[in-house]
Design a protein around this motif. Sequence first.
Motif, PDB file in Angstrom:
ATOM      1  N   ILE A 146     -33.413  35.384  62.856  1.00  0.00           N
ATOM      2  CA  ILE A 146     -33.423  33.967  62.228  1.00  0.00           C
ATOM      3  C   ILE A 146     -34.311  34.320  61.012  1.00  0.00           C
ATOM      4  N   ALA A 147     -35.540  34.652  60.984  1.00  0.00           N
ATOM      5  CA  ALA A 147     -36.210  34.658  59.893  1.00  0.00           C
ATOM      6  C   ALA A 147     -36.095  35.808  59.012  1.00  0.00           C
TER       7      ALA A 147
ATOM      8  N   VAL B  68     -26.833  33.831  65.439  1.00  0.00           N
ATOM      9  CA  VAL B  68     -27.510  35.266  65.658  1.00  0.00           C
ATOM     10  C   VAL B  68     -27.426  35.659  67.053  1.00  0.00           C
ATOM     11  N   LEU B  69     -26.917  34.724  68.073  1.00  0.00           N
ATOM     12  CA  LEU B  69     -26.826  34.817  69.431  1.00  0.00           C
ATOM     13  C   LEU B  69     -25.557  36.058  69.505  1.00  0.00           C
ATOM     14  N   ASP B  70     -25.796  36.963  69.751  1.00  0.00           N
ATOM     15  CA  ASP B  70     -24.637  38.047  69.738  1.00  0.00           C
ATOM     16  C   ASP B  70     -24.094  38.368  71.319  1.00  0.00           C
ATOM     17  N   ARG B  71     -24.863  38.061  72.143  1.00  0.00           N
ATOM     18  CA  ARG B  71     -24.355  38.156  73.707  1.00  0.00           C
ATOM     19  C   ARG B  71     -24.857  36.975  74.175  1.00  0.00           C
TER      20      ARG B  71
ATOM     21  N   VAL C 270     -20.211  31.649  61.730  1.00  0.00           N
ATOM     22  CA  VAL C 270     -20.035  33.115  61.820  1.00  0.00           C
ATOM     23  C   VAL C 270     -21.148  33.757  62.744  1.00  0.00           C
ATOM     24  N   ALA C 271     -20.555  34.738  63.352  1.00  0.00           N
ATOM     25  CA  ALA C 271     -21.585  35.377  64.379  1.00  0.00           C
ATOM     26  C   ALA C 271     -21.861  36.547  63.540  1.00  0.00           C
ATOM     27  N   TRP C 272     -23.333  36.682  63.868  1.00  0.00           N
ATOM     28  CA  TRP C 272     -24.110  37.725  63.133  1.00  0.00           C
ATOM     29  C   TRP C 272     -24.860  38.714  64.204  1.00  0.00           C
ATOM     30  N   GLY C 273     -24.038  39.689  64.382  1.00  0.00           N
ATOM     31  CA  GLY C 273     -24.578  40.788  65.638  1.00  0.00           C
ATOM     32  C   GLY C 273     -25.800  41.557  64.947  1.00  0.00           C
ATOM     33  N   ALA C 274     -26.355  42.307  65.914  1.00  0.00           N
ATOM     34  CA  ALA C 274     -27.367  42.990  65.811  1.00  0.00           C
ATOM     35  C   ALA C 274     -27.360  44.171  64.735  1.00  0.00           C
TER      36      ALA C 274
ATOM     37  N   GLN D 137     -22.044  40.923  54.700  1.00  0.00           N
ATOM     38  CA  GLN D 137     -20.900  41.188  54.873  1.00  0.00           C
ATOM     39  C   GLN D 137     -20.268  40.121  55.804  1.00  0.00           C
ATOM     40  N   VAL D 138     -21.163  39.729  56.815  1.00  0.00           N
ATOM     41  CA  VAL D 138     -20.780  38.547  57.504  1.00  0.00           C
ATOM     42  C   VAL D 138     -20.513  37.149  56.639  1.00  0.00           C
TER      43      VAL D 138
END
Lengths: 167, 434
Positions: free
Chosen positions: B259-260, B370-373, B406-410, B416-417
């Motif tokens: 997040i930060a 930010v929660l990708d799972r 939008v989902a932002w994976g690790a 790009q996201v």
Amino acid sequence: MSGPIASPHLVSAPLGLLMIAAATEIGAGAGHPGRWVPAGLGVLAVVAGIWLRSAAGLAVLTAAAAILVVDPGLGFVAVSGAAASGYLVTRHTDSRAGIETLATTTGFLLGFLLAAVIAALLPARFAWLPLLAPPLTVAVYLVVVQPFCYSSYSETVSYPVRPSIST
Amino acid sequence: MTITPPGPSNMSGIAVEPRWRASPLTLALCSCAAVTLAAAMIGQRWQLVIFAAPLIGVLASVVRQPPPPRVWLRGHPDPGRCFEGEEVRVTVTVSADPPGTALHLRVDDVSGAQVRMLEQRPERVVAAVSAHRWGRYPVRARVDVPAAGGLMTGTGAVDVAEVVVFPLAPPESTVLPHGEMRDRLGTHLTANSGSGVEYADIRPYVPGDQLRTVNWPVSARRGRLHVTQRLSERAADVVVLVDAYPQPPGPATEVTERIARGAVQVVQSALRGGDRAGIATLGGRGPRWLGVDLGRRQFYRVVDTMLGAAPGSGPTTPTGTGSGRGTLVPRPAVPPEAIVVAFSTLLDTDFALALIDLARRGHPVVAVDVLDREPFDGVDPLVGRMWSLQRSFMYRDMRTIGVDVVAWGAGQALDQVLHVVADHRRRTLRRVSR
């Protein structure tokens, strides 16, 4: 802190040697034949105490053991005791102590020594004195040690009220 | 708790209240006296009482010794700021009243950070503190104070300084979703024609057009005066919204680290592009915010606010910081037409409601998930699938209301996201304008 760095430490070793010498009556002509053993052990402890602070207490106990063995005179014991106190204080003080502190410590040291010497010089007329002395000694010891017990010192210390700026 | 005690001006800092205990000297005196007195009583030797008397005298002197010294610790700089992996030098000094007291100062280890001693003196310690993860690291100093002629020793520990470690963000610029922009020159192209540099169209000359906008080659071919139209370029206001609600333990707490990072990247790229950027955090002890502003300094102010290290984050101050109550983003935090980029795990309903409220106020809102799972470990794969299905429903519902998620994976890059959203919104806008 271990190591001969600050100025009080320079005084501590001569005081320790004086304590051992007085306790074993070295320099007083003929004495107890077995006095050289505790004297040698004491000197060793004093030398070790130059670097290792905990050895200083051992040196003082060696001097006490020497007194048990040698049975020196009153003057020697008084000098040895005063030197032992001075030795411990100077060995444990890290830097220059204030004049006020030094005067207070020395005053109490000599005062108690004087009281003990006077008590020893008084002729023991009373048969019940040996009965009274041990409890009295224990009582004095407990009264003196009491201020150092758990948290009693903190209560005597008062801090000024803090002005607060942040909430 | 910074105080300025009475006394010389150099004695400022944090007052130390030590815990007092018997010093090694006292222990040595007590044990020597005890052993000697016991030997005297058991062995019936009066000499040993005389030998022990001065030892007890020194112990008894505690009742007449001067009061313990007062001690202040000071850390500089407070707070120390650096980026992840960098070192910040913290100097800790101690002052005492009366001066000349033999103090022994040391700095504790800081959990999560590396402390390297550069200089270690009894009254001054210089330590280099570095950390590999952003956050606030309190530096705790410990001081040993002798008192009562060396018979007592006190140890006091105080957090003298704080090292604020800023997150490092990738240098790539993030694309911002377009919306209506206020009338301020900037770098974002708008659909309106105006005084920009980007070509828009050619139209016949009408009286009143500036002569320098005349397109001479076209005018020569058509035999009539034509002018070139250009797109106007406007600056945007970007407000980053950070989810500071407590997260459930496990994966949801781990991903909050990003997040930060994401917030810093968005602010960094916005400020670099000449846009105004601000920040608002929701959760914790109510919303806190920093009003939008320009420039390099604003970047550090934003990061300070995000890490909660900004001094004086009371009610609104002249620089536009503030804190409030409630779960919605306060109106002063988000100027009209500002673009809102929110970073969240989207697990908290209050945060989602705050996003919907912002969209209703007319702001373009992008929520970066930010929660990708799934936020629980070691459960049936079916539960995980149901969870992701539920999330996609939630994305769709939010998008219907006007909040792009939008989902932002690790492993993904944030630029790009965000690009996907920007394109999507641009297409939507174009469709609406037709």
